[in-house]
Design an enzyme around this catalytic site. Structure first.
Site, mmCIF file in Angstrom:
data_model
loop_
_atom_site.group_PDB
_atom_site.id
_atom_site.type_symbol
_atom_site.label_atom_id
_atom_site.label_comp_id
_atom_site.label_asym_id
_atom_site.label_seq_id
_atom_site.Cartn_x
_atom_site.Cartn_y
_atom_site.Cartn_z
ATOM 1 N N GLN A 1 0.829 -1.211 0.000
ATOM 2 C CA GLN A 1 0.000 0.000 0.000
ATOM 3 C C GLN A 1 0.860 1.256 0.000
ATOM 4 O O GLN A 1 1.858 1.333 0.711
ATOM 5 C CB GLN A 1 -0.916 -0.003 1.224
ATOM 6 C CG GLN A 1 -2.350 -0.264 0.840
ATOM 7 C CD GLN A 1 -3.263 -0.430 2.033
ATOM 8 O OE1 GLN A 1 -3.168 -1.399 2.746
ATOM 9 N NE2 GLN A 1 -4.169 0.506 2.226
ATOM 10 N N SER B 1 4.612 -5.699 3.233
ATOM 11 C CA SER B 1 3.245 -5.800 3.734
ATOM 12 C C SER B 1 2.364 -6.563 2.743
ATOM 13 O O SER B 1 2.583 -7.750 2.506
ATOM 14 C CB SER B 1 2.698 -4.403 4.052
ATOM 15 O OG SER B 1 1.500 -4.502 4.792
ATOM 16 N N LEU B 2 1.397 -5.906 2.106
ATOM 17 C CA LEU B 2 0.553 -6.578 1.114
ATOM 18 C C LEU B 2 1.396 -7.298 0.048
ATOM 19 O O LEU B 2 1.037 -8.390 -0.407
ATOM 20 C CB LEU B 2 -0.363 -5.522 0.474
ATOM 21 C CG LEU B 2 -1.333 -5.858 -0.656
ATOM 22 C CD1 LEU B 2 -0.711 -5.903 -2.024
ATOM 23 C CD2 LEU B 2 -2.138 -7.108 -0.390
ATOM 24 N N ARG C 1 -8.298 -9.767 3.853
ATOM 25 C CA ARG C 1 -7.343 -8.974 4.646
ATOM 26 C C ARG C 1 -7.675 -7.483 4.532
ATOM 27 O O ARG C 1 -7.732 -6.758 5.526
ATOM 28 C CB ARG C 1 -5.929 -9.249 4.136
ATOM 29 C CG ARG C 1 -4.805 -8.527 4.890
ATOM 30 C CD ARG C 1 -3.493 -8.876 4.188
ATOM 31 N NE ARG C 1 -2.293 -8.394 4.881
ATOM 32 C CZ ARG C 1 -1.673 -7.253 4.627
ATOM 33 N NH1 ARG C 1 -2.168 -6.428 3.706
ATOM 34 N NH2 ARG C 1 -0.573 -6.915 5.274
ATOM 35 N N HIS D 1 -0.234 -2.583 11.142
ATOM 36 C CA HIS D 1 0.966 -3.157 11.766
ATOM 37 C C HIS D 1 1.171 -2.643 13.188
ATOM 38 O O HIS D 1 2.263 -2.226 13.571
ATOM 39 C CB HIS D 1 2.202 -2.896 10.895
ATOM 40 C CG HIS D 1 2.087 -3.500 9.534
ATOM 41 N ND1 HIS D 1 2.117 -4.858 9.318
ATOM 42 C CD2 HIS D 1 1.892 -2.934 8.315
ATOM 43 C CE1 HIS D 1 1.952 -5.108 8.024
ATOM 44 N NE2 HIS D 1 1.808 -3.957 7.400
ATOM 45 N N GLN E 1 1.592 -11.049 10.588
ATOM 46 C CA GLN E 1 2.037 -9.886 9.805
ATOM 47 C C GLN E 1 1.080 -8.698 9.955
ATOM 48 O O GLN E 1 1.495 -7.547 9.841
ATOM 49 C CB GLN E 1 2.159 -10.302 8.331
ATOM 50 C CG GLN E 1 2.928 -9.326 7.475
ATOM 51 C CD GLN E 1 2.223 -9.058 6.160
ATOM 52 O OE1 GLN E 1 1.006 -8.911 6.107
ATOM 53 N NE2 GLN E 1 2.992 -9.003 5.096
#
Length: 288
Positions: free
Chosen positions: A9, A87-88, A112, A193, A241
């Site tokens: 992102q 991340s993603l 998610r 996060h 995560q």
């Protein structure tokens, strides 16, 4: 050796993937079927500015990253030695390593994105000029106990995450620190996060139980541990995560420690390429 890195992102932009959707018609149609809307229209036209809303951003980036990877493999015919994602983007690394197929990855990412978008009133900000230790110390000294370190993007680029008002309060504190070159609030709706994602993590953990993952064909470096995934830990690592920090600097240092390593960003933009350049400049490879 070469590592492919996949962005997360923040790398989305209108027009991304425009040259890929018609080339991969079957996968694009499959994505539309799973999502219930046109992925091409979302990425190319960005109706209602949906591309910047988490529940749309994540599937859109996953699809564009995945198609970019498939095109790359068609052209080069050689697979990378390692893969990782921010991340993603870690889902695309796992897709590249054949942990799951395109369809399964998209189902995971859609869920998610939905869960993460439901956590409201959060904020994130990048602190430039301080190390992770210095940011942690500043948070402690100023009693900002409700803020977590979300991403260690480069040795002196640390992202913090928390409730929106707490991030706003932190701005003046960090801006008063001499070494801070910039305090940049990020355009996100949630405290990703961080501890504020605990419920999203638990729900995602449940969701993952019905999926089966295949053994990895390429080593995938995880955000949580900055070390390769094990086949047994895919589910727990993916759920962890969501509320753990992204150890991007350490992941790249680990890969640098493997020897002569090149990095290539697969997907829209050059955010990770810029971060890797800074990591190489400011940090040593991990000892082998």
């Amino acid at each position: 050796m070469i590592t492919y890195v996949f962005p997360g992102q923040g790398s989305q932009k209108q027009g991304m993937g425009s040259e890929l959707f018609d080339e991969f018609k079957e996968l694009t149609a499959l994505a539309d079927e799973i999502l219930g809307y046109s992925i091409k229209r979302l990425c190319v036209e960005n109706p209602y500015s949906n591309l910047n809303k988490t529940q749309f951003t994540q599937p859109a980036l996953y699809v564009v990253n995945a198609l970019s990877y498939l095109k790359k493999i068609q052209e080069s015919a050689a697979k990378p030695d390692f893969v990782t994602g921010h991340s993603l983007g870690e889902y695309n690394a796992l897709f590249a390593a054949e942990a799951f197929d395109f369809e399964t990855g998209l189902q995971l990412v859609r869920k998610r994105g939905e869960l993460m978008s439901m956590v409201r009133n959060g904020g994130m900000a990048a602190v430039m000029g301080l190390s992770e230790e210095q940011v942690a110390e500043a948070l402690k000294e100023n009693h900002l106990h409700t803020i977590d370190i979300a991403n260690v993007n480069a040795p002196y680029q640390i992202v913090i995450s928390g409730q929106k008002e707490d991030i706003e309060k932190a701005a003046s504190i960090f801006e008063d620190i001499t070494e801070v070159t910039m305090f940049l609030p990020l355009n996100v709706s949630g405290a990703f996060h961080s501890r504020y994602m605990n419920q999203a993590k638990q729900e995602f953990e449940q969701f993952l139980q019905s999926f089966h993952f295949s053994p990895l064909s390429i080593p995938v470096i995880s955000n949580v541990f900055a070390r390769p995934y094990t086949n047994e830990s895919i589910k727990t690592t993916l759920s962890d995560q969501i509320n753990q920090s992204v150890k991007w600097t350490e992941s790249i240092r680990f890969l640098m420690g493997k020897g002569q390593m090149e990095f290539e960003e697969i997907g829209p933009g050059h955010v990770l390429t810029g971060l890797i350049h800074r990591i190489k400049k400011d940090a040593e490879p991990m000892p082998r």
